[in-house]
Design an enzyme around this catalytic site. Structure first.
Site, short mmCIF file in Angstrom:
data_model
loop_
_atom_site.label_atom_id
_atom_site.label_comp_id
_atom_site.label_asym_id
_atom_site.label_seq_id
_atom_site.Cartn_x
_atom_site.Cartn_y
_atom_site.Cartn_z
N HIS A 183 -21.40 72.25 5.58
CA HIS A 183 -21.27 70.83 5.92
C HIS A 183 -20.07 70.58 6.82
CE1 HIS A 183 -23.88 68.35 3.01
NE2 HIS A 183 -24.49 69.45 3.37
N LYS A 213 -31.84 63.21 -4.48
CA LYS A 213 -31.41 62.65 -3.18
C LYS A 213 -31.53 63.72 -2.11
CE LYS A 213 -28.56 61.35 0.25
NZ LYS A 213 -28.09 62.16 1.38
N GLU A 242 -28.41 62.31 9.09
CA GLU A 242 -27.48 63.16 8.34
C GLU A 242 -27.41 64.56 8.96
OE1 GLU A 242 -27.88 62.87 4.05
OE2 GLU A 242 -26.58 64.63 3.79
N ASP A 301 -44.07 54.62 5.48
CA ASP A 301 -43.17 53.67 4.84
C ASP A 301 -42.28 54.44 3.85
OD1 ASP A 301 -42.04 51.77 3.14
OD2 ASP A 301 -43.80 50.46 3.20
#
Ligand code: NDP
Length: 426
Positions: free
Chosen positions: A380, A266, A82, A282
């Protein structure tokens, strides 16, 4: 500022960035050798790691140049696809560092496993009494199933039983807490759980349904905290005091609304996963544990909390389970993971969890600060323009020119990028 070797690091070429790292005083000769050799996973190792392997899938590997945790400075490795994640974490780390970095608390670091029993004729009180009587021998059976972890100073720490039921079924669930030392411990815990199945079936006169570790690692919870004065948060248009009030409001909003809390978390996991992946851990285990932990109160909650203290500073905390390891799994076999541990100075599993929690806090600060001031699209869009440029095949030379054109375009999409690239090439 210019004395900082990482000054405007993002504006350097790839070769220049590697050169800066090579010349950094904290980089060990081992890390230099690893970087020189390349961090990609060799085909021969990938072929041994999974079934049906056909290729190697690559992801960008970057760094946060400096993050101070408990007074110690780290160069933090991050792996993510990202575009905005490393930029945001680096920016917010600078703010955190100006405020003295983060401090952390981690009371214990144990993994929990469970054995679920059905069809026991005993009452819960009878089962609890028998567990107390047999606890010592169960501890011995557990430790004998994986003696090397006991030699390393770890081993079983507690067994307890709870009754849990659905409309159709009633279970006695035996929880086992294991000190796994430097390993995440999934395999060693599963081995120990399997050794305990028969004695626990005998104890309850019931039948085991399964024995497996839990990813809800409530005995590996880490808290990282920062205290930031208003002047650090001043922007060109908004005073730091106002930024703090707005961040505190945003925090309350995420507590009130699970739709916001999910996106809030998130964003935190953008940072956490990137370091978890880079260090060969993991990330599905960490993701599952984080979201389950966020739901423990019955309503999905944010993993961070932002408040204002009595003198007007912004106080941020993040709390989540982070049972990461420094050995085991793919850590010793993935060159990128080995480099990550070398770059971080071989932190212990506890220290690594503290660094990762701090990155999560930094990532959240970056996102929430942007949301309550300029909005996140401004930052962004530049990065999205870059991704679009790459997607339509712009070369390294064409990319900055195309990004400038895209910055002025009314709509950013692949079609516009393609048309502008064609224009550029005419
Ligand atoms: P490993 O099975 O690779 O075990 C790690 C081993 O490292 C230990 O058994 C120990 O063996 C050795 N070791 C060396 N030094 C140390 C030390 N200082 N402290 C502790 N152990 C040390 O890894 P884990 O048991 O940690 O399991 C992690 C893996 O399991 C991950 O790949 C994960 O993806 C996977 N997994 C995850 C599950 C889940 O999350 N639900 C389920 C099943 C698997 P020795 O002492 O004998 O030398």
């Amino acid at each position: 500022m210019q004395n900082n070797p990482f000054y405007k690091f993002y504006q350097k070429s790839l070769d220049e960035r590697k050169e800066i790292l090579f010349n950094h005083p904290t980089l060990t000769s081992k890390a230099k050798k690893q970087l020189n050799k390349g961090l990609a996973l060799p085909e021969s190792i990938a072929n041994q790691m999974v079934e049906n392997q056909i290729e190697i899938y690559g992801l960008p590997y970057g760094i946060v140049p400096e993050l101070i945790v408990n007074g110690k400075s780290y160069i933090v490795p991050m792996v993510t696809e990202e575009p905005s994640v490393i930029a945001a974490a680096s920016y917010a780390s600078k703010l955190l560092n100006l405020a003295g970095g983060t401090t952390t608390i981690q009371e214990k670091r144990e993994m929990i496993g469970e054995i679920a029993i059905v069809n026991s004729p005993l009452t819960l009180e009878e089962v609890k009494a028998k567990l107390e009587e047999q606890k010592e021998s169960l501890f011995t059976i557990a430790n004998n199933a994986h003696p090397s972890i006991v030699k390393r100073g770890g081993g079983i720490r507690e067994i307890w039983v709870e009754e849990k039921s659905t409309e159709k079924e009633q279970f006695y669930i035996f929880y086992i807490s294991l000190d796994t030392k430097e390993a995440m411990g999934a395999n060693m815990l599963n081995t120990i759980l399997e050794a305990l199945v028969s004695p626990i079936e005998a104890l309850t006169e019931g039948e085991s349904i399964m024995a497996i570790l839990s990813n809800l690692a409530t005995n590996s919870v880490v808290t990282a905290k920062c205290v930031i004065s208003p002047r650090i948060l001043d922007t060109r248009t908004t005073k730091g005091e106002d930024v703090i009030d707005r961040i505190v409001l945003a925090s309350e909003f995420s507590k009130a609304d699970p739709y916001r809390a999910t996106t809030h978390n998130k964003g935190i996991m953008n940072g956490i996963d990137s370091v978890v992946i880079a260090t060969g851990n993991d990330w599905r285990a960490i993701e599952a544990g984080a979201h389950a932990y966020a739901s423990l109160s019955g309503q999905y909650q944010p993993l961070t909390n932002w408040t204002k203290d009595e003198v007007g500073n912004l106080v941020g905390t993040i709390t989540l389970p982070l049972p990461v390891g420094t050995v085991g799994g793919s850590i010793a076999i993935h060159p990128g993971a080995q480099f990550a541990h070398e770059l971080l100075g071989h932190p212990s599993a506890v220290e690594l969890a503290e660094i990762i929690a701090s990155i999560g806090l930094a990532q959240n600060l970056a996102a929430v600060r942007a949301l309550v001031t300029d909005g996140i699209q401004k930052g962004h869009m530049r990065l999205q323009a870059k991704s679009l440029g790459l997607a339509v095949g712009a070369t390294e030379d064409e990319l900055p020119l195309l990004m400038n054109l895209l910055a002025k375009a009314p709509h950013l999409n692949q079609e516009t990028a393609k048309a502008l690239l064609e224009e550029l090439r005419e």
